[in-house]
Every structure is written in structure tokens, then in C-alpha cells.
Scaffold this active site. Structure first.
Site, mmCIF file in Angstrom:
data_model
loop_
_atom_site.group_PDB
_atom_site.id
_atom_site.type_symbol
_atom_site.label_atom_id
_atom_site.label_comp_id
_atom_site.label_asym_id
_atom_site.label_seq_id
_atom_site.Cartn_x
_atom_site.Cartn_y
_atom_site.Cartn_z
ATOM 1 N N GLU A 76 -5.070 -59.399 14.964
ATOM 2 C CA GLU A 76 -6.270 -60.141 15.322
ATOM 3 C C GLU A 76 -6.370 -60.291 16.838
ATOM 4 O O GLU A 76 -7.457 -60.161 17.421
ATOM 5 C CB GLU A 76 -6.298 -61.511 14.660
ATOM 6 C CG GLU A 76 -7.572 -62.289 14.955
ATOM 7 C CD GLU A 76 -7.737 -63.552 14.131
ATOM 8 O OE1 GLU A 76 -8.876 -64.048 14.053
ATOM 9 O OE2 GLU A 76 -6.734 -64.039 13.563
ATOM 10 N N PHE A 79 -6.401 -59.927 1.609
ATOM 11 C CA PHE A 79 -5.692 -58.903 0.848
ATOM 12 C C PHE A 79 -6.709 -57.895 0.300
ATOM 13 O O PHE A 79 -7.814 -58.261 -0.106
ATOM 14 C CB PHE A 79 -4.942 -59.526 -0.321
ATOM 15 C CG PHE A 79 -3.676 -60.265 0.061
ATOM 16 C CD1 PHE A 79 -3.260 -60.364 1.373
ATOM 17 C CD2 PHE A 79 -2.896 -60.867 -0.924
ATOM 18 C CE1 PHE A 79 -2.094 -61.047 1.713
ATOM 19 C CE2 PHE A 79 -1.731 -61.546 -0.603
ATOM 20 C CZ PHE A 79 -1.332 -61.633 0.709
ATOM 21 N N HIS A 128 -3.800 -72.842 4.571
ATOM 22 C CA HIS A 128 -4.655 -71.702 4.229
ATOM 23 C C HIS A 128 -5.343 -71.979 2.898
ATOM 24 O O HIS A 128 -4.707 -71.986 1.847
ATOM 25 C CB HIS A 128 -3.801 -70.439 4.150
ATOM 26 C CG HIS A 128 -4.602 -69.174 4.121
ATOM 27 N ND1 HIS A 128 -5.954 -69.136 3.876
ATOM 28 C CD2 HIS A 128 -4.223 -67.867 4.311
ATOM 29 C CE1 HIS A 128 -6.372 -67.898 3.915
ATOM 30 N NE2 HIS A 128 -5.345 -67.114 4.187
ATOM 31 N N LYS A 141 -6.154 -73.259 10.771
ATOM 32 C CA LYS A 141 -5.208 -73.248 9.645
ATOM 33 C C LYS A 141 -3.900 -73.941 10.018
ATOM 34 O O LYS A 141 -3.129 -74.321 9.130
ATOM 35 C CB LYS A 141 -4.926 -71.814 9.184
ATOM 36 C CG LYS A 141 -6.065 -71.144 8.430
ATOM 37 C CD LYS A 141 -5.643 -69.775 7.917
ATOM 38 C CE LYS A 141 -6.782 -69.066 7.198
ATOM 39 N NZ LYS A 141 -7.825 -68.587 8.119
ATOM 40 N N CYS A 181 -9.029 -63.633 0.922
ATOM 41 C CA CYS A 181 -9.192 -64.670 1.943
ATOM 42 C C CYS A 181 -10.427 -64.461 2.812
ATOM 43 O O CYS A 181 -10.725 -65.284 3.677
ATOM 44 C CB CYS A 181 -7.945 -64.747 2.810
ATOM 45 S SG CYS A 181 -6.462 -65.089 1.835
ATOM 46 N N HIS A 240 -8.834 -66.123 12.110
ATOM 47 C CA HIS A 240 -8.193 -66.087 10.790
ATOM 48 C C HIS A 240 -6.797 -66.685 10.916
ATOM 49 O O HIS A 240 -6.437 -67.578 10.157
ATOM 50 C CB HIS A 240 -8.144 -64.663 10.269
ATOM 51 C CG HIS A 240 -7.605 -64.561 8.871
ATOM 52 N ND1 HIS A 240 -8.192 -65.200 7.809
ATOM 53 C CD2 HIS A 240 -6.517 -63.923 8.363
ATOM 54 C CE1 HIS A 240 -7.502 -64.957 6.697
ATOM 55 N NE2 HIS A 240 -6.480 -64.185 7.020
#
Length: 413
Positions: A314, A401, A340, A335, A163, A303
Site C-alpha cells: 500500500e 482476499f 479490522h 484499524k 475486506c 487499508h
């Protein structure tokens, strides 16, 4: 001597709109792109999730010729649509092919092509498998399609870092221009992975929201009741070029790409480091490399996936970065509207960040009812927020990831 890098064109195809401007206006309006899917997947495969944020039906058919679509995986279709729009928006730069590059990204690649080919092989045999299957499913297929469309002969590369992919692709594009390897770079990312296998896999790891009764409110970053992200699809493109090249041709400049940073958590294959240590390193590098002080930052596109374990680190990292200045920074989690887009998320969010600087307005975060008490951010909620006049900076965060962290910083012009 290094070049100043600017953004001169944008393009997008997302769950919020068929173009960049449609997407931007829908985001400012607080529109959700999530909806119940019009298929039998949930029943057929016993999926606990039957919704996602998808590109509207008919968009691809309207923007691509039938022969183009047939030879491209859906991710490549999104890449080509977004890049054509961005190129036109940039004024179709007159650039030598050897000075034109592509820096593209995807997180998964041609999952639809691969699995459709497997079904064809099982059901109809080898002779019915398309000869172009491998060129369509390979992760660099979108980059190759864009490169051939615009005859880019400097570099055509693909970044695959989950991502964080398309934020990293923008950083790589920035470096190409700064180092003098190219005058113009077509950069971005695309993903088309709303498929039963990915919905099943993400559901198995409890990463997806299960609010099947209300898909449009399912993505709720930083809310105390968040329960996972919403799958999305689409792509976005930014045209980057040296300021000298842009000014020489009279191009419109959206914003300056000021710097970027990367890091890795090396902590867990799916979970980020819980204190945000890797994230803060990437953010700090992105602003220090640009000569930006924390007090210069007035906007962050986060994010912010809406996962129970992902949002808190975050928040920690942003607070460590900004200190007392955190309350002066308008934080958006888009998002909540787009879902996403995985490998395409960073490019879409960079586009939102550029537009926020250009129009001096931060898009809202929707669906927050009660902010998690562990989150300490000045979140833009429900309606857009004005950004201050003068020279200001913004950053966009992407974490993926494998522990990948990528951050790009921008300045207003």
C-alpha cells in the site's frame, strides 16, 4: 446527464462507540477498541489469540427490540442499528420507495447463525433448528433487513468481496445515483465474525497479532514490529443521494462522493501483489474518474491492516500515485483503533474520511513506535492533524482476499 452524489447521513456501531459520533470522537482521541475477550475460548479451543475489538455489551439490547434481535444474525443487527441512525441523521428523506435503494456489504455473512445452528443440530436434533436459520445466515440478510426497514424498492443488493466489500458497495451506490436508477441509496457494510472458528483460522495463517499481553497496542500499522491485525466487528452506513435531491429538501451535506475504482490482483488468494500494482490501478481510477489530480488529495484513510506483508504494497502504491505530493497528504490508519471489521471496514473508514473532510481534521494512527524503513508516508501519529482549507479531496482504500481492490474518492463541500 449524470448527477453529483453527496453524503447526507452517517451511522455506525463499532468497537469505539455505539453511534457514528461516539466512534468519531473516540477515534480523534486515539482510543483502542481492542481488549481481552470475556470468555473461555482460548483455553477451551487452545487459541493463541484471546482478544479482539468488539462492540460494547448492551449496545444491541439498547438499540433493538428483543423480537428484532431474535430474528437477525449479529451482522444484520449491526446493519439495522447503523442504518437507522444514518437515516435519522439524514433527516429521514422523503423519497418514493421505487427511488430508494440499498447497496450493502459483508465479507463472511452469518457465521454465528450458521455455527449455532450446527451446534443445535448436533446436540438437540433437527426439530430444535430455528426455521429462520437460512434467512438469518445468508450474506444478503443485512441488506434485506435494511431494505425492508425503509421499504427500498429500487434495488437491494449485497456485495461480497472480502475486506473490500463495503467500499465496493459504496461505489455501486454512487453508480446507482449517477445513472439515475435511484435518488437515495442506503450504503455500507457490517460484520460480526469474532468467533472461535475465525480466530482459529486467521491465527493458523499467521494473520492475527499475538500480543496477548497488550491487546490495545496490538494493531500497529506500518510499525517495524507489526505482527498481524486485530479482529473487529460492527457496521457503518452512509446515506448517498443526488445533490439536487439533497438541496431540494435542505439536507446537510457532509461531502461529495467524487469517484471510485476497482481492480483485481489475480496474484494470490490471501496476499496482495507485492508491488501494489493492483492497488495503484484502483486508486488511479478513483481519482481520474472524479477529475481529481494527485495534488488535490490531502488525506488518505488507508487499508493498513498491520500485517507484515500487507502494509508495504500500500505504501508503494500511494507513492506511485502521488509522487512528490505524498508528503502533503495526511495518512490515517484507523484499524489501529477499531481493529479490522472485515466486510464492514470500508464503510467505517469511508465514514471517517467523510468526517475528516467535513471537520478538516485527520484522525490519528496509534501504536506506532518505529516506522518500517520501507514505508514512506506522512502518517498521522498519536494525535489528530489539521487538514487545509479550500477545496480538497480524500480517498479511502480497501483491499481484500481474492485480490479485490476498491477505492472511493471524496471532495469537500
Amino acid at each position: 446527464m449524470t448527477s453529483t452524489v453527496v453524503v447526507t447521513g452517517i451511522g455506525a456501531v463499532t468497537p469505539l462507540g455505539a453511534t457514528a459520533q461516539e466512534t468519531w470522537q473516540a477515534a480523534l482521541a486515539g482510543t483502542s477498541g481492542a481488549h481481552t475477550l470475556d470468555n473461555d475460548w482460548a483455553e477451551k479451543y487452545e487459541l493463541p489469540v484471546d482478544f479482539a475489538a468488539t462492540v460494547a455489551p448492551g449496545v444491541v439490547e439498547e438499540r433493538l427490540k428483543k423480537v428484532e434481535s431474535k430474528r437477525l444474525d449479529p451482522a444484520s443487527r449491526f446493519a439495522l442499528i447503523a442504518s437507522r441512525e444514518a437515516w435519522e441523521d439524514a433527516g429521514s428523506p422523503d423519497v418514493e420507495p421505487e427511488r430508494l435503494a440499498v447497496s450493502w456489504a459483508t465479507g463472511i455473512g452469518g457465521v454465528w447463525t450458521l455455527l449455532d445452528a450446527w451446534d443445535t443440530l448436533k446436540e438437540e436434533g433437527t426439530r430444535r433448528v430455528m426455521p429462520l436459520t437460512v434467512p438469518m445466515l445468508m450474506p444478503n440478510a443485512p441488506a434485506a433487513a435494511v431494505g425492508m426497514e425503509f421499504t427500498a424498492r429500487a434495488v437491494v443488493q449485497t456485495v461480497v468481496s472480502a475486506c473490500a466489500s463495503s467500499t465496493e458497495s459504496l461505489g455501486q451506490a454512487f453508480e446507482m445515483i449517477r445513472s439515475g436508477k435511484a435518488d437515495v441509496v442506503i450504503s455500507g457494510g457490517a460484520e460480526a465474525a469474532v468467533h472461535p472458528i475465525t480466530l482459529s483460522a486467521f491465527s493458523s495463517m499467521r494473520a492475527l497479532s499475538r500480543r496477548t499481553d497488550s491487546p490495545e497496542t496490538a494493531s500497529r500499522p506500518f510499525d517495524v514490529d507489526r505482527d498481524g491485525f486485530v479482529m473487529g466487528e460492527g457496521g457503518a452506513t452512509l446515506i448517498l443521494e443526488s445533490r439536487e435531491h439533497a438541496e431540494a429538501r435542505g439536507a446537510t451535506i457532509y461531502a461529495e462522493v467524487a469517484g471510485w475504482g476497482t481492480s483485481n490482483d489475480s496474484y494470490h488468494i490471501t496476499a496482495g501483489e507485492p508491488e501494489g500494482a493492483g492497488s495503484i490501478r484502483a486508486m488511479r481510477t478513483a481519482i481520474e474518474s472524479a477529475g481529481i489530480a494527485p495534488s488535490d488529495i490531502k488525506h488518505i484513510n488507508g487499508h493498513a491492516t498491520s500485517t507484515p506483508v500487507g502494509d508495504i504494497p500500500e505504501s508503494y502504491a500511494v507513492n506511485m500515485l502521488l509522487g512528490d505530493a505524498v508528503d502533503d497528504v495526511r495518512f490515517s490508519a484507523t484499524k489501529s483503533m477499531t481493529g479490522h471489521l472485515l466486510g464492514g471496514a470500508g464503510a467505517a473508514e469511508a465514514m471517517f474520511t467523510v468526517m475528516a473532510l467535513k471537520e478538516r481534521v485527520a484522525p490519528p494512527t496509534i501504536n506506532i513506535e518505529t516506522v518500517d524503513p520501507d514505508v514512506h508516508l506522512n502518517i498521522v501519529r498519536d494525535t489528530p492533524a489539521q487538514l487545509p482549507d479550500g477545496d480538497i479531496a480524500a480517498i479511502t482504500n480497501s483491499f481484500g482476499f481474492g485480490g479485490h481492490n476498491a477505492v472511493v474518492s471524496f471532495r469537500s463541500v
